[in-house]
Design a protein around this motif. Structure first.
Motif, PDB file in Angstrom:
ATOM      1  N   GLU A   1      -7.930  20.214 -27.911  1.00  0.00           N
ATOM      2  CA  GLU A   1      -7.499  20.593 -27.440  1.00  0.00           C
ATOM      3  C   GLU A   1      -6.714  20.354 -26.294  1.00  0.00           C
ATOM      4  OE1 GLU A   1     -11.288  21.185 -26.064  1.00  0.00           O
ATOM      5  OE2 GLU A   1     -12.555  22.015 -27.262  1.00  0.00           O
ATOM      6  N   TYR A   2      -6.578  19.601 -25.646  1.00  0.00           N
ATOM      7  CA  TYR A   2      -5.754  19.040 -24.333  1.00  0.00           C
ATOM      8  C   TYR A   2      -4.251  18.412 -24.585  1.00  0.00           C
ATOM      9  CZ  TYR A   2      -9.029  19.746 -20.910  1.00  0.00           C
ATOM     10  OH  TYR A   2      -9.951  20.203 -19.870  1.00  0.00           O
ATOM     11  N   GLY A   3      -3.567  18.766 -26.477  1.00  0.00           N
ATOM     12  CA  GLY A   3      -2.570  18.111 -26.512  1.00  0.00           C
ATOM     13  C   GLY A   3      -2.237  17.198 -26.415  1.00  0.00           C
TER      14      GLY A   3
ATOM     15  N   ARG B   1      -6.079  16.407 -15.097  1.00  0.00           N
ATOM     16  CA  ARG B   1      -5.053  15.184 -14.837  1.00  0.00           C
ATOM     17  C   ARG B   1      -3.975  14.583 -15.681  1.00  0.00           C
ATOM     18  NH1 ARG B   1      -1.850  13.621 -12.625  1.00  0.00           N
ATOM     19  NH2 ARG B   1      -1.010  12.489 -11.218  1.00  0.00           N
ATOM     20  N   ILE B   2      -4.294  14.061 -16.738  1.00  0.00           N
ATOM     21  CA  ILE B   2      -3.436  13.819 -17.182  1.00  0.00           C
ATOM     22  C   ILE B   2      -1.959  14.176 -17.984  1.00  0.00           C
ATOM     23  CG2 ILE B   2      -2.744  12.271 -19.706  1.00  0.00           C
ATOM     24  CD1 ILE B   2      -5.830  11.187 -19.024  1.00  0.00           C
ATOM     25  N   CYS B   3      -2.739  15.577 -18.293  1.00  0.00           N
ATOM     26  CA  CYS B   3      -1.470  16.944 -18.311  1.00  0.00           C
ATOM     27  C   CYS B   3      -0.800  17.128 -17.740  1.00  0.00           C
ATOM     28  CB  CYS B   3      -2.741  18.339 -19.254  1.00  0.00           C
ATOM     29  SG  CYS B   3      -3.186  17.517 -20.936  1.00  0.00           S
ATOM     30  N   GLN B   4      -1.358  16.355 -16.596  1.00  0.00           N
ATOM     31  CA  GLN B   4      -0.232  16.901 -15.427  1.00  0.00           C
ATOM     32  C   GLN B   4       1.367  16.476 -15.054  1.00  0.00           C
ATOM     33  OE1 GLN B   4      -3.163  17.648 -11.605  1.00  0.00           O
ATOM     34  NE2 GLN B   4      -4.033  19.409 -12.696  1.00  0.00           N
ATOM     35  N   ILE B   5       1.020  15.000 -15.163  1.00  0.00           N
ATOM     36  CA  ILE B   5       1.964  13.802 -15.868  1.00  0.00           C
ATOM     37  C   ILE B   5       3.070  14.194 -16.388  1.00  0.00           C
ATOM     38  CG2 ILE B   5       2.623  11.617 -16.201  1.00  0.00           C
ATOM     39  CD1 ILE B   5      -0.170  11.531 -16.050  1.00  0.00           C
ATOM     40  N   SER B   6       3.804  14.131 -15.409  1.00  0.00           N
ATOM     41  CA  SER B   6       5.472  14.431 -15.798  1.00  0.00           C
ATOM     42  C   SER B   6       6.296  12.744 -14.988  1.00  0.00           C
ATOM     43  CB  SER B   6       6.159  15.712 -14.778  1.00  0.00           C
ATOM     44  OG  SER B   6       7.415  15.293 -15.238  1.00  0.00           O
ATOM     45  N   LEU B   7       7.094  12.592 -16.253  1.00  0.00           N
ATOM     46  CA  LEU B   7       7.578  11.512 -16.043  1.00  0.00           C
ATOM     47  C   LEU B   7       9.499  11.421 -16.314  1.00  0.00           C
ATOM     48  CD1 LEU B   7       5.328   8.889 -18.624  1.00  0.00           C
ATOM     49  CD2 LEU B   7       5.674   9.030 -15.566  1.00  0.00           C
ATOM     50  N   ALA B   8       9.444  12.195 -17.000  1.00  0.00           N
ATOM     51  CA  ALA B   8      10.982  13.537 -16.984  1.00  0.00           C
ATOM     52  C   ALA B   8      12.136  13.597 -15.382  1.00  0.00           C
ATOM     53  CB  ALA B   8      10.602  14.526 -16.937  1.00  0.00           C
TER      54      ALA B   8
END
Length: 269
Positions: A23-25, A262-269
């Motif tokens: 569901e969260y990809g 919260r994990i889906c909001q993580i951006s490492l770029a």
């Protein structure tokens, strides 16, 4: 950038957890030693879930304090290695993470460790599994990436390389300059963790932070540093998922849904 997430963040019914992953990809998951050392029925359940929910196992950890031992301990290490390699193959997991001994012993030396790691790589090679050496600064044998590069050269196997850990850089256990010397084609996994303290004064504090205070990127003070490391590696040709690893107690108090958001909001770029 693709992310993978550590299975240690989630407890409970696996069917429900894998449903939420979809569901969260979430498409890539990193396994812990308990997952890979599981009995045959549990392994088959993981295989079934990964197939039905189209989720890949990015890496597996578990071979800790490995190499350099003699007699019955060496036999135990070798048997454990076979178990983890076969389980990784069954799970279609391409990378197995290993750490060297952290306690100095008169019976362990560098040559023995190198020989055991070479044998480990050779055992994994027919299964198309990479062995990723994880550096621990408190190991008297492989405590830096400089030492790890020497080990990789000595083992000299196409499936033997590094597990890079952003945690060591943000804790000042490693200098960022080393990124310029590391062969990117030998980096099989990059573990990304943040930290809520800005200064670690002792080895004891470093060990404690490693074992219980790792945060998701962005939940600590070093998000920009982590992004810099990930962008540097990407520009050099790293193309595998970046592994999000955290073990702070607060995450176990969150609902799975809140944690995934919260994990889906993580951006490492």
């Amino acid at each position: 950038m693709r992310l993978s997430i550590s299975a240690n963040l989630f407890n409970g019914n696996l069917e429900h957890i894998f449903t939420l992953f979809t569901e969260y990809g979430i498409t890539h998951v990193d396994l812990t030693h308990t997952d890979v050392k599981a009995d045959a029925r549990s392994l088959e359940n993981l295989v079934d879930l990964s197939t039905r929910y189209n989720i890949s196992f990015n890496s597996a950890s578990g071979l800790r304090e490995y190499g350099g031992n003699t007699n019955h301990i060496h036999e135990y290490d070798t048997e454990m290695a076979r178990t983890y390699i076969r389980a990784s193959k069954r799970l279609n997991c391409k990378t197995l993470v290993v750490t060297a001994p952290t306690i100095r012993s008169k019976d362990i030396d560098q040559k023995k460790i190198i020989n055991d790691l070479r044998i480990l790589a050779n055992m994994a090679l027919p299964y198309n599994i990479n062995i990723a050496l994880k550096v621990l600064p408190w190991s008297p044998y492989i405590g830096s990436y400089e030492a790890a590069q020497d080990i990789i050269a000595a083992v000299n196997s196409p499936n033997f390389g590094l597990a890079l850990d952003t945690f060591l850089f943000i804790c000042d256990a490693e200098n960022l300059d080393v990124l310029e010397t590391l062969p990117v084609d030998k980096i099989f996994i990059v573990q990304c963790s943040d930290l809520a303290v800005t200064l670690i004064d002792s080895l004891e504090e470093l060990i404690d932070a490693d074992r219980s205070k790792r945060l998701l990127p962005g939940d600590g003070y070093f998000h920009d540093d982590i992004k810099h490391i990930c962008n540097t590696l990407t520009s050099k040709g790293y193309h595998s998922p970046f592994s999000v690893y955290a073990n702070g107690n607060s995450y176990h108090d969150m609902s799975h849904e809140a944690l995934l958001q919260r994990i889906c909001q993580i951006s490492l770029a």
